[in-house]
Design an enzyme around this catalytic site. Structure first.
Site, PDB file in Angstrom:
ATOM      1  N   ASP A 110       0.824  -1.192   0.000  1.00  0.00           N
ATOM      2  CA  ASP A 110       0.000   0.000   0.000  1.00  0.00           C
ATOM      3  C   ASP A 110       0.865   1.251   0.000  1.00  0.00           C
ATOM      4  OD1 ASP A 110      -2.711   1.185   0.436  1.00  0.00           O
ATOM      5  OD2 ASP A 110      -3.070  -0.773   1.365  1.00  0.00           O
ATOM      6  N   ASP A 219      -3.706   4.048  -2.207  1.00  0.00           N
ATOM      7  CA  ASP A 219      -4.831   4.363  -1.330  1.00  0.00           C
ATOM      8  C   ASP A 219      -5.520   5.647  -1.812  1.00  0.00           C
ATOM      9  OD1 ASP A 219      -6.198   3.743   1.231  1.00  0.00           O
ATOM     10  OD2 ASP A 219      -5.445   5.705   1.833  1.00  0.00           O
ATOM     11  N   GLU A 277      -7.183   2.549  -5.741  1.00  0.00           N
ATOM     12  CA  GLU A 277      -8.491   2.442  -5.087  1.00  0.00           C
ATOM     13  C   GLU A 277      -9.314   3.615  -5.609  1.00  0.00           C
ATOM     14  OE1 GLU A 277     -10.463   2.534  -0.607  1.00  0.00           O
ATOM     15  OE2 GLU A 277      -8.816   3.854  -1.106  1.00  0.00           O
ATOM     16  N   HIS A 338     -10.548  -4.828   3.495  1.00  0.00           N
ATOM     17  CA  HIS A 338     -10.538  -4.499   4.927  1.00  0.00           C
ATOM     18  C   HIS A 338     -11.479  -3.353   5.290  1.00  0.00           C
ATOM     19  CE1 HIS A 338      -8.087  -1.613   2.912  1.00  0.00           C
ATOM     20  NE2 HIS A 338      -8.044  -0.868   3.996  1.00  0.00           N
ATOM     21  N   ASP A 339     -12.197  -2.810   4.314  1.00  0.00           N
ATOM     22  CA  ASP A 339     -13.106  -1.685   4.585  1.00  0.00           C
ATOM     23  C   ASP A 339     -14.577  -2.088   4.517  1.00  0.00           C
ATOM     24  OD1 ASP A 339     -11.022   0.175   4.838  1.00  0.00           O
ATOM     25  OD2 ASP A 339     -11.070   0.697   2.708  1.00  0.00           O
TER      26      ASP A 339
HETATM   27  O1  ISL Z   1     -15.379   7.253   0.004  1.00  0.00           O
HETATM   28  C1  ISL Z   1     -15.371   6.091   0.259  1.00  0.00           C
HETATM   29  C2  ISL Z   1     -16.204   5.109  -0.509  1.00  0.00           C
HETATM   30  O2  ISL Z   1     -17.129   5.742  -1.374  1.00  0.00           O
HETATM   31  C3  ISL Z   1     -14.574   5.611   1.377  1.00  0.00           C
HETATM   32  O3  ISL Z   1     -14.862   4.281   1.589  1.00  0.00           O
HETATM   33  C4  ISL Z   1     -13.064   5.859   1.191  1.00  0.00           C
HETATM   34  O4  ISL Z   1     -12.700   6.034  -0.109  1.00  0.00           O
HETATM   35  C5  ISL Z   1     -12.275   4.758   1.756  1.00  0.00           C
HETATM   36  O5  ISL Z   1     -12.574   4.686   3.127  1.00  0.00           O
HETATM   37  C6  ISL Z   1     -10.798   4.985   1.568  1.00  0.00           C
HETATM   38  O6  ISL Z   1     -10.154   3.886   2.135  1.00  0.00           O
HETATM   39  C7  ISL Z   1      -8.772   3.861   2.247  1.00  0.00           C
HETATM   40  O7  ISL Z   1      -8.249   5.011   2.885  1.00  0.00           O
HETATM   41  C8  ISL Z   1      -8.608   5.218   4.228  1.00  0.00           C
HETATM   42  C9  ISL Z   1      -8.393   3.967   5.080  1.00  0.00           C
HETATM   43  O8  ISL Z   1      -9.003   4.133   6.330  1.00  0.00           O
HETATM   44  C10 ISL Z   1      -8.968   2.741   4.423  1.00  0.00           C
HETATM   45  O9  ISL Z   1      -8.698   1.597   5.192  1.00  0.00           O
HETATM   46  C11 ISL Z   1      -8.365   2.643   3.050  1.00  0.00           C
HETATM   47  O10 ISL Z   1      -8.737   1.493   2.353  1.00  0.00           O
HETATM   48  C12 ISL Z   1      -7.759   6.354   4.725  1.00  0.00           C
HETATM   49  O11 ISL Z   1      -6.428   6.142   4.407  1.00  0.00           O
END
Ligand code: ISL
Length: 532
Positions: A110, A219, A277, A338-339
């Protein structure tokens, strides 16, 4: 869709490795703990490479292992060019890369370019410096609104809840400027209009590429660039942890130059790649991120968002294929990470959730392009309803305890034995409690059971890498009974899904694999099959 090609040294044309790879996401905190502190580490990952080879994955994606005070479990980076002591050190990372490569497994990691930690030396210097200083200019500091500047500079909320701005105390002790943080207040957004920020990212990329890293997961790849003037917005339909395509915090046009910069560095290291992402729903705007001079792959979350219905899943697949086709890109598939809530739970939980997750694994693994598996999906792990006292995701606090956050999908992996922590840790405990009933789901128990989710994944991955029927970029749809679909790859593989309530006949062909046993040669409900 056209398949990208690269020219190897011997002059033959072949698709780059990542274009059909199965990536396995390791959430390092939760994967395997070799030093007994209850939190997973890099040595733990290295210990499990044999398992990953047996599973048949091509590459790892490690969620952040860089130095971090862990306000967002590593997504708040205080030194992007070092390993956090919780996970090991640079030598442990080098050893992991070497050992993975020895097993033909690539290692990607990442990268968090949208923000740093408040503990990053840049941010600490910014706090010590004056409002117009170059130190402040690496972040997004603004004066507050209102007569005394006591109101945030605009009305943006943080993705995790609460305002996206925090006011600082100036070195003279007075209430001062505000800084922007799209996520937690411990994650200040960098100012990507400042060339120093891009130079530093290039240095970080080279630092890891020189150590043998094969690629990066970027990310919040739709973040970073911010609109001029940081305008207010109507947030009346805003939801925590979500964004829409008109959200001014994301997908601003200047972001594409940032990705071109990343690509330039990667092109200096042939065979390396980046996956973004990208939470952008419009296909054209999504596709812009994977133009030939930007990122190699873009995460598509449509499959992860689709409910278990033939119509919805087919729509998600067609939509994703349509998106990448616009730029001749490679599709990227994922059911979880993980989200988000684990798929077994999303599809209804219990036996039905497992049956559907097994079916969707076959649907996903039959598709052309790259696939990302989230650790534990191959064991059919469900989400865990944790006690409130165990919750650690910053979302829980920031939402004023209205949103439980993402810990339920981050519970450590059960490896072996009959009691928690099931071989996850050499110590007695795990950072999140593990349900006692996971004794039936350990990797050890599933390896010996030919009917387990793990055995299904192993068989599927093996067929996928060795059968020529999985070749070609095209997906042709058959006419199917309502609640079902079947598609055919160019190479001849057929994947059929039955999301209806009655058994259905299969298209003609020999059955290679099915997610549930056939009944009278028919595919039962909540099942998928591969035929050639
Ligand atoms: O906006 C979103 C989805 O429409 C959110 O889910 C967002 O883009 C997402 O949470 C981003 O995630 C990433 O960055 C975050 C971190 O907490 C997450 O684990 C990671 O995957 C901040 O760095």
């Amino acid at each position: 869709m056209s398949t990208p090609v690269e020219l190897p040294a011997d002059g033959t044309l072949s698709a780059p490795w990542w274009s059909e790879a199965v990536f396995y996401q390791v959430y390092p905190r939760s994967f395997a703990d070799a030093n007994g502190d209850g939190v997973g580490d890099l040595e733990g990952v290295r210990d499990k490479l044999g398992y990953l080879e047996l599973l048949g994955v091509d590459a790892l994606w490690l969620s952040p292992v860089m130095r971090s005070p862990m306000a967002d479990h590593g997504y708040d980076v205080s030194d992007p060019r070092d390993i956090d002591p919780l996970f090991g050190d640079l030598a442990a990372m080098d050893a992991l890369i070497e050992a993975a490569h020895a097993r033909q497994i690539k290692v990607t990691m990442d990268l968090v370019p949208n923000h740093t930690s408040v503990e990053h030396e840049w941010f600490r210097a910014a706090l010590r410096s004056s409002p117009d200083s170059p130190e402040r200019n690496r972040y997004i500091f603004r004066d507050g609104r209102g007569e005394s500047g006591s109101e945030p500079p605009n009305n943006w909320p943080s993705i995790f809840g609460g305002p996206a701005w925090t006011q600082i105390t100036e070195p003279d002790g007075q209430p001062g400027q505000w800084y922007l943080h799209i996520f937690a207040k411990e994650q200040p957004d960098l100012n990507w209009d400042n060339p120093e920020v891009a130079d530093d990212l290039a240095e970080t990329l080279r630092f890891w590429l020189d150590r043998g890293i094969d690629g990066f997961r970027i990310d919040v790849a739709h973040g970073m660039a911010k609109p001029d003037g940081l305008p207010d917005h109507d947030w009346s339909s805003n939801k925590l942890l979500q964004n829409t395509d008109d959200d001014p915090r994301f997908d601003n046009p200047a972001v594409h130059d940032i990705h071109r910069g990343i690509r330039k560095v990667l092109d200096e290291y042939p065979g390396t790649m980046a996956v973004g992402e990208i939470w952008v729903r419009d296909n054209k705007r999504f596709a812009d991120y994977i133009r030939p001079d930007e990122l190699h792959l873009g995460f598509n979350f449509r499959l992860a968002e689709a409910e278990f219905s033939a119509e919805r899943v087919r729509e998600a697949i067609e939509n994703s294929l349509d998106a990448v086709e616009q730029v001749g890109g490679t599709p990227t598939w994922t059911l979880s990470n993980h989200d988000v809530e684990r798929e077994v739970t999303r599809y209804g939980g219990g036996d039905i959730g497992i049956a559907r997750a097994r079916a969707m694994a076959l649907v996903e693994l039959a598709l052309p392009g790259a696939v990302f598996l989230y650790n534990g999906a191959e064991l059919g792990l469900p989400n865990v309803e944790l006690p409130q006292s165990a919750l650690q995701d910053p979302v829980w606090e920031r939402s004023g305890h209205t949103e439980r956050g993402r810990d339920g999908c981050r519970v450590p992996i059960p490896w072996e034995g009959t009691e928690p922590p099931f071989g996850f840790s050499t110590g007695k405990a795990s950072w999140l409690p593990m349900p006692p009933e996971w004794s039936a789901l350990t990797a050890e128990a599933q390896l010996e059971d030919v009917d387990s989710v793990l055995s299904l994944y192993r068989a599927a991955l093996e067929f996928r890498s060795f059968h020529p029927e999985f070749s070609g970029p095209g997906v042709d749809w058959y006419g199917s009974p309502s609640g079902c679909f079947a598609y055919r790859r160019d190479g001849g593989l057929i994947c059929a899904l039955n999301a209806s309530e009655a058994p259905v006949s299969l298209p003609p062909g020999g059955v290679l694999l099915s997610s549930s046993p056939l009944v009278d040669e028919q595919l039962p409900p909540n099942a998928a099959a591969w035929l050639i």
